[in-house]
Design a protein around this motif. Structure first.
Motif, PDB file in Angstrom:
ATOM      1  N   VAL A 127       6.019  33.383  -8.838  1.00 22.25           N
ATOM      2  CA  VAL A 127       5.172  34.511  -9.065  1.00 22.25           C
ATOM      3  C   VAL A 127       4.039  34.164  -9.793  1.00 22.25           C
ATOM      4  O   VAL A 127       2.812  34.487  -9.564  1.00 22.25           O
ATOM      5  N   GLU A 128       4.113  33.751 -11.111  1.00 17.88           N
ATOM      6  CA  GLU A 128       2.974  33.159 -11.935  1.00 17.88           C
ATOM      7  C   GLU A 128       2.351  32.009 -11.075  1.00 17.88           C
ATOM      8  O   GLU A 128       1.018  32.192 -11.423  1.00 17.88           O
ATOM      9  N   ALA A 129       2.752  31.267 -10.370  1.00 14.76           N
ATOM     10  CA  ALA A 129       1.975  30.199  -9.949  1.00 14.76           C
ATOM     11  C   ALA A 129       1.417  30.806  -8.662  1.00 14.76           C
ATOM     12  O   ALA A 129       0.547  29.976  -7.929  1.00 14.76           O
ATOM     13  N   GLY A 130       1.530  31.770  -7.830  1.00  9.99           N
ATOM     14  CA  GLY A 130       1.020  32.442  -6.734  1.00  9.99           C
ATOM     15  C   GLY A 130       1.707  32.014  -5.454  1.00  9.99           C
ATOM     16  O   GLY A 130       1.177  31.928  -4.607  1.00  9.99           O
ATOM     17  N   GLU A 131       3.017  31.183  -5.773  1.00 12.73           N
ATOM     18  CA  GLU A 131       3.488  30.847  -4.726  1.00 12.73           C
ATOM     19  C   GLU A 131       4.836  31.856  -3.960  1.00 12.73           C
ATOM     20  O   GLU A 131       5.211  31.588  -2.969  1.00 12.73           O
ATOM     21  N   ALA A 132       4.930  33.135  -4.770  1.00 10.99           N
ATOM     22  CA  ALA A 132       5.747  34.066  -4.177  1.00 10.99           C
ATOM     23  C   ALA A 132       5.146  35.606  -4.289  1.00 10.99           C
ATOM     24  O   ALA A 132       4.408  35.546  -5.377  1.00 10.99           O
ATOM     25  N   ASP A 133       5.357  36.326  -3.436  1.00  6.31           N
ATOM     26  CA  ASP A 133       4.581  37.548  -3.514  1.00  6.31           C
ATOM     27  C   ASP A 133       5.718  38.451  -4.405  1.00  6.31           C
ATOM     28  O   ASP A 133       6.811  38.567  -4.340  1.00  6.31           O
ATOM     29  N   ALA A 134       4.908  39.096  -5.596  1.00  6.06           N
ATOM     30  CA  ALA A 134       5.744  39.853  -6.756  1.00  6.06           C
ATOM     31  C   ALA A 134       6.273  41.006  -6.238  1.00  6.06           C
ATOM     32  O   ALA A 134       7.490  41.320  -6.651  1.00  6.06           O
ATOM     33  N   GLU A 135       5.816  41.612  -5.285  1.00  9.60           N
ATOM     34  CA  GLU A 135       6.263  42.759  -4.497  1.00  9.60           C
ATOM     35  C   GLU A 135       7.679  42.689  -3.824  1.00  9.60           C
ATOM     36  O   GLU A 135       8.682  43.159  -3.963  1.00  9.60           O
ATOM     37  N   ARG A 136       7.708  41.401  -3.065  1.00  2.00           N
ATOM     38  CA  ARG A 136       8.977  40.891  -2.460  1.00  2.00           C
ATOM     39  C   ARG A 136      10.018  40.460  -3.388  1.00  2.00           C
ATOM     40  O   ARG A 136      11.209  40.746  -3.276  1.00  2.00           O
ATOM     41  N   GLU A 191      13.796  28.985  -1.386  1.00  4.05           N
ATOM     42  CA  GLU A 191      13.048  27.597  -1.527  1.00  4.05           C
ATOM     43  C   GLU A 191      12.650  27.429  -2.857  1.00  4.05           C
ATOM     44  O   GLU A 191      12.640  26.474  -3.566  1.00  4.05           O
ATOM     45  N   VAL A 192      12.064  28.541  -3.691  1.00 10.28           N
ATOM     46  CA  VAL A 192      11.631  28.370  -4.810  1.00 10.28           C
ATOM     47  C   VAL A 192      12.552  28.540  -6.172  1.00 10.28           C
ATOM     48  O   VAL A 192      12.306  28.421  -7.204  1.00 10.28           O
ATOM     49  N   THR A 193      13.818  28.585  -5.543  1.00  8.22           N
ATOM     50  CA  THR A 193      14.909  28.883  -6.740  1.00  8.22           C
ATOM     51  C   THR A 193      15.619  27.423  -6.672  1.00  8.22           C
ATOM     52  O   THR A 193      16.869  27.325  -7.310  1.00  8.22           O
ATOM     53  N   GLU A 194      15.288  26.595  -6.133  1.00  6.81           N
ATOM     54  CA  GLU A 194      16.100  24.952  -6.107  1.00  6.81           C
ATOM     55  C   GLU A 194      16.070  24.454  -7.431  1.00  6.81           C
ATOM     56  O   GLU A 194      17.071  24.022  -7.702  1.00  6.81           O
ATOM     57  N   ASP A 195      15.257  24.693  -8.329  1.00  8.91           N
ATOM     58  CA  ASP A 195      15.034  24.206  -9.881  1.00  8.91           C
ATOM     59  C   ASP A 195      15.621  25.216 -10.748  1.00  8.91           C
ATOM     60  O   ASP A 195      15.528  24.800 -12.003  1.00  8.91           O
ATOM     61  N   CYS A 196      16.165  26.396 -10.240  1.00  9.09           N
ATOM     62  CA  CYS A 196      16.786  27.084 -11.244  1.00  9.09           C
ATOM     63  C   CYS A 196      17.925  26.594 -12.086  1.00  9.09           C
ATOM     64  O   CYS A 196      18.529  25.679 -11.588  1.00  9.09           O
ATOM     65  N   PRO A 197      18.047  26.829 -13.232  1.00 10.55           N
ATOM     66  CA  PRO A 197      19.281  26.652 -14.013  1.00 10.55           C
ATOM     67  C   PRO A 197      20.429  26.789 -13.341  1.00 10.55           C
ATOM     68  O   PRO A 197      20.474  27.769 -12.500  1.00 10.55           O
ATOM     69  N   ARG A 198      21.505  26.070 -13.802  1.00  9.88           N
ATOM     70  CA  ARG A 198      23.049  26.266 -12.933  1.00  9.88           C
ATOM     71  C   ARG A 198      23.457  27.673 -13.521  1.00  9.88           C
ATOM     72  O   ARG A 198      23.416  28.033 -14.554  1.00  9.88           O
ATOM     73  N   GLY A 199      23.787  28.259 -12.540  1.00 11.69           N
ATOM     74  CA  GLY A 199      24.383  29.716 -12.855  1.00 11.69           C
ATOM     75  C   GLY A 199      23.359  30.753 -12.637  1.00 11.69           C
ATOM     76  O   GLY A 199      23.794  31.789 -13.125  1.00 11.69           O
ATOM     77  N   CYS A 200      22.120  30.439 -12.479  1.00 11.74           N
ATOM     78  CA  CYS A 200      21.171  31.717 -12.383  1.00 11.74           C
ATOM     79  C   CYS A 200      21.595  32.510 -11.348  1.00 11.74           C
ATOM     80  O   CYS A 200      21.870  32.132 -10.280  1.00 11.74           O
ATOM     81  N   THR A 201      21.603  34.038 -11.555  1.00  8.73           N
ATOM     82  CA  THR A 201      21.856  34.954 -10.552  1.00  8.73           C
ATOM     83  C   THR A 201      20.114  35.236  -9.933  1.00  8.73           C
ATOM     84  O   THR A 201      20.572  36.300  -9.051  1.00  8.73           O
ATOM     85  N   HIS A 202      19.350  34.929 -10.413  1.00  5.73           N
ATOM     86  CA  HIS A 202      17.837  35.300 -10.175  1.00  5.73           C
ATOM     87  C   HIS A 202      17.661  36.867 -10.500  1.00  5.73           C
ATOM     88  O   HIS A 202      16.521  37.294  -9.782  1.00  5.73           O
ATOM     89  N   GLY A 203      18.242  37.230 -11.204  1.00  2.00           N
ATOM     90  CA  GLY A 203      17.858  38.670 -11.862  1.00  2.00           C
ATOM     91  C   GLY A 203      16.788  38.824 -12.734  1.00  2.00           C
ATOM     92  O   GLY A 203      16.195  37.758 -13.052  1.00  2.00           O
ATOM     93  N   GLU A 204      16.461  39.926 -13.081  1.00  3.95           N
ATOM     94  CA  GLU A 204      15.176  40.149 -13.920  1.00  3.95           C
ATOM     95  C   GLU A 204      15.236  39.400 -15.428  1.00  3.95           C
ATOM     96  O   GLU A 204      14.468  39.080 -15.786  1.00  3.95           O
ATOM     97  N   GLU A 205      16.646  39.595 -15.692  1.00  6.09           N
ATOM     98  CA  GLU A 205      16.827  39.201 -17.140  1.00  6.09           C
ATOM     99  C   GLU A 205      16.999  37.630 -17.286  1.00  6.09           C
ATOM    100  O   GLU A 205      17.295  37.020 -18.358  1.00  6.09           O
ATOM    101  N   GLU A 206      17.134  36.890 -16.381  1.00  2.00           N
ATOM    102  CA  GLU A 206      17.390  35.371 -16.039  1.00  2.00           C
ATOM    103  C   GLU A 206      16.332  34.611 -16.678  1.00  2.00           C
ATOM    104  O   GLU A 206      14.945  34.593 -16.236  1.00  2.00           O
ATOM    105  N   PRO A 207      16.508  33.652 -17.871  1.00  2.58           N
ATOM    106  CA  PRO A 207      15.393  32.836 -18.427  1.00  2.58           C
ATOM    107  C   PRO A 207      15.336  31.717 -17.374  1.00  2.58           C
ATOM    108  O   PRO A 207      16.091  31.210 -16.714  1.00  2.58           O
ATOM    109  N   GLU A 208      14.023  31.410 -17.335  1.00  3.27           N
ATOM    110  CA  GLU A 208      13.700  30.170 -16.552  1.00  3.27           C
ATOM    111  C   GLU A 208      13.986  30.137 -15.109  1.00  3.27           C
ATOM    112  O   GLU A 208      14.079  29.424 -14.506  1.00  3.27           O
ATOM    113  N   CYS A 209      13.948  31.517 -14.620  1.00 10.13           N
ATOM    114  CA  CYS A 209      14.190  31.657 -12.875  1.00 10.13           C
ATOM    115  C   CYS A 209      12.988  31.240 -12.411  1.00 10.13           C
ATOM    116  O   CYS A 209      11.847  31.447 -12.714  1.00 10.13           O
TER     117      CYS A 209
END
Length: 334
Positions: A309-318, A285-303
């Protein structure tokens, strides 16, 4: 000057034409076909359960190269009596609800279907002897999520070492688990917890050799008679005892389990990141606004995961655990 053919020359005679019936697109309806479930596959021959009987069958020609695997629900004609020497014919494979796949390696374009129509993937791993391989567990979980199967982690040999460290790795993912160990009389303590999780499910058991998978199957299905092996003291690896997948009914019609051969690799070339994250609706749900082609990995910008996580909307450990699964697709050392 070339002479012409005479009626004495062989070439003079017209070649005989093939006497074949004209092809037709009409296929027999097989109104007398009955339903069956594939429980074993062995060199082009299939063992089915049809109305409670074991029936041997072959694949009908019109199915062509269509694969038939353990767990497939099929339509069968011919001799379905199950008598010795009888042979039926599979004429239809009904649509599959789930498909568990793997590739031999991550760069292998050929997918191998392991089983069909399962509902749960049971990852069996020993806590020691042989040592657990978290990356292989991660890969099996990725395959489960991609196939739409509910995962279950079964940890064996807890009498030899504590499961706490390994379990802490998977708590944030919400993967259910059952811990087992040998009791004073060599009985398996924790077996009832496994039975509860298998109730009403078609469960696939996977794990590398020597983790006690076949031992569990024999305890759950007393007449299964699956061969058990030992762990090599030098290599720390188990010996393959199961050579092919087999589907077994649990007592009292409580469900089915599918025992598979021990695995030493689990290629994930077929898994796409967008399919994997769909197994985690809260993160998806929180990746709906990810840039096109985002793989959601650690190195992805603007994921979107980082922003959540920064906004407290997702658990960092998860999120970190999900990204570990994502990275497992490209880690070959496991």
């Amino acid at each position: 000057m070339a002479r012409g053919y005479t009626d004495q020359d062989v070439e003079h005679y017209e070649r005989p034409r093939r006497r074949t019936r004209p092809r037709t697109k009409d296929r027999p309806e097989h109104a007398d076909a009955v339903d069956g479930v594939v429980v074993t596959v062995d060199r082009g021959r299939f063992t089915l359960v049809v109305e409670g009987r074991s029936v041997y069958a072959m694949k009908a020609r019109p199915l062509g190269r269509k694969g038939v695997v353990v767990g497939d629900r099929v339509r069968v004609v011919g001799d379905v009596s199950g008598r010795e020497g009888s042979l039926a014919r599979i004429v239809e494979v009904t649509p599959r609800t789930t498909v568990l796949r793997r590739t031999a390696d991550d760069d292998d374009p050929v997918e191998r279907v392991l089983v069909a129509n399962a509902t749960q993937l049971v990852v069996v791993t020993a806590l020691t002897d042989p040592e657990p391989r978290p990356r292989l567990i991660d890969r099996a979980l990725v395959a489960a999520y991609d196939a739409g199967l509910a995962p279950l982690l079964v940890l064996t040999k807890a009498d030899l070492t504590s499961p706490d460290e390994l379990l802490s790795t998977y708590r944030s993912l919400g993967v259910p688990w059952v811990v087992t160990h040998r009791g004073p009389d060599r009985e398996i303590v924790g077996l009832e917890g496994i039975r509860e999780r298998l109730q009403g499910q078609t469960s696939v058991l996977v794990g590398h050799s020597g983790v006690g998978k076949s031992t569990l199957v024999n305890a759950l299905v007393p007449d299964a008679d699956r061969e058990t092996g030992h762990v090599n003291a030098v290599t720390g690896r188990g010996r393959h005892t199961s050579t092919s997948a087999v589907m077994l009914p649990l007592p009292d019609e409580a469900g089915w389990i599918i025992d598979t051969p021990g695995i030493r690799s689990f290629g994930l070339a077929h898994v796409q990141p967008e399919h994997l994250i769909e197994a985690f609706p809260d993160l998806d749900e929180v990746t709906e606004d990810c840039p096109r082609g985002c793989t959601h990995g650690e190195e992805e910008p603007e994921c979107g995961l980082d922003e959540a996580v920064e906004a407290g909307e997702a658990d960092a450990e998860r999120v970190a655990s999900f990204r570990r699964l994502l990275a497992a697709r490209s880690v070959t050392d496991y």
